[in-house]
Motif scaffolding. Structure first.
Motif, PDB file in Angstrom:
ATOM      1  N   ASP A 186     -31.135 -50.848  -6.767  1.00  9.30           N
ATOM      2  CA  ASP A 186     -30.141 -51.728  -5.261  1.00  9.30           C
ATOM      3  C   ASP A 186     -31.574 -52.975  -5.157  1.00  9.30           C
ATOM      4  O   ASP A 186     -31.228 -53.934  -4.484  1.00  9.30           O
ATOM      5  N   GLY A 187     -32.193 -53.284  -7.210  1.00 10.76           N
ATOM      6  CA  GLY A 187     -32.739 -54.400  -6.636  1.00 10.76           C
ATOM      7  C   GLY A 187     -33.816 -54.659  -6.701  1.00 10.76           C
ATOM      8  O   GLY A 187     -34.921 -55.315  -6.590  1.00 10.76           O
ATOM      9  N   SER A 188     -34.440 -53.163  -6.143  1.00  6.50           N
ATOM     10  CA  SER A 188     -35.626 -53.604  -5.562  1.00  6.50           C
ATOM     11  C   SER A 188     -36.023 -52.488  -7.061  1.00  6.50           C
ATOM     12  O   SER A 188     -36.127 -52.690  -7.618  1.00  6.50           O
TER      13      SER A 188
ATOM     14  N   THR B 273     -37.793 -57.133  -4.788  1.00  3.89           N
ATOM     15  CA  THR B 273     -37.386 -57.563  -6.296  1.00  3.89           C
ATOM     16  C   THR B 273     -37.796 -57.034  -6.981  1.00  3.89           C
ATOM     17  O   THR B 273     -39.096 -55.846  -7.141  1.00  3.89           O
ATOM     18  N   ASN B 274     -37.326 -57.054  -8.054  1.00  3.49           N
ATOM     19  CA  ASN B 274     -38.289 -56.473  -9.845  1.00  3.49           C
ATOM     20  C   ASN B 274     -39.669 -57.895  -9.936  1.00  3.49           C
ATOM     21  O   ASN B 274     -38.727 -58.510 -10.640  1.00  3.49           O
TER      22      ASN B 274
END
Length: 150
Positions: free
Chosen positions: A33-35, A9-10
């Motif tokens: 991609d959300g990472s 995640t961020n």
């Protein structure tokens, strides 16, 4: 040596620097991609990150690179094996002013997310403006890029 860390995640974390015992706030760079990822060549910061209590669970170490190696995104294959900056430098040196306006560079990507990352990293285009495949293709064309594989 550059070390890269990745979270699913961020995230942002605070680490304690070993030598000075000072806190340092680190914001990972969000990916489409959300990472998120963070890279550094500072050994003190690397030790602080690896001593963080969430290291291994919230985020992890993914790779080490030498400074002199070109940085490549894992999902993007560059034409002629060149990084974006090498490709740009070689192309600009080879093209005349007239040819620059009409030249199209082909970049092989595996999916739309890779194309979005390429445009954001190379040209600084906001990822939020690249939400649709139409927007990605239009921005690529505006910058003389044609994606293959999407």
């Amino acid at each position: 040596m550059i070390k890269t860390y990745k979270a699913n995640t961020n995230i942002s974390i605070n680490v304690v620097l070993p030598s000075s015992k000072k806190n340092l706030h680190i914001a990972f760079v969000p990916m489409s991609d959300g990472s998120s990822v963070f890279s550094t060549d500072n050994e003190e910061i690397q030790k602080g990150i690896e001593n963080h209590y969430k290291f291994g669970s919230l985020f992890r170490f993914i790779e080490t690179k030498n400074r002199d190696k070109a940085r490549h995104s894992p999902n993007v294959t560059f034409v002629n094996g060149m990084s974006p900056s090498e490709e740009t430098n070689a192309t600009e040196a080879a093209l005349t002013e007239k040819e620059r306006d009409t030249a199209v560079h082909k970049v092989v990507v595996t999916d739309l997310a890779s194309a979005k990352d390429y445009l954001a990293d190379k040209f600084g285009i906001s990822r939020t403006s690249l939400r649709s495949s139409k927007a990605i293709i239009e921005q690529a064309a505006a910058h003389g890029i044609e994606f293959e594989g999407i």
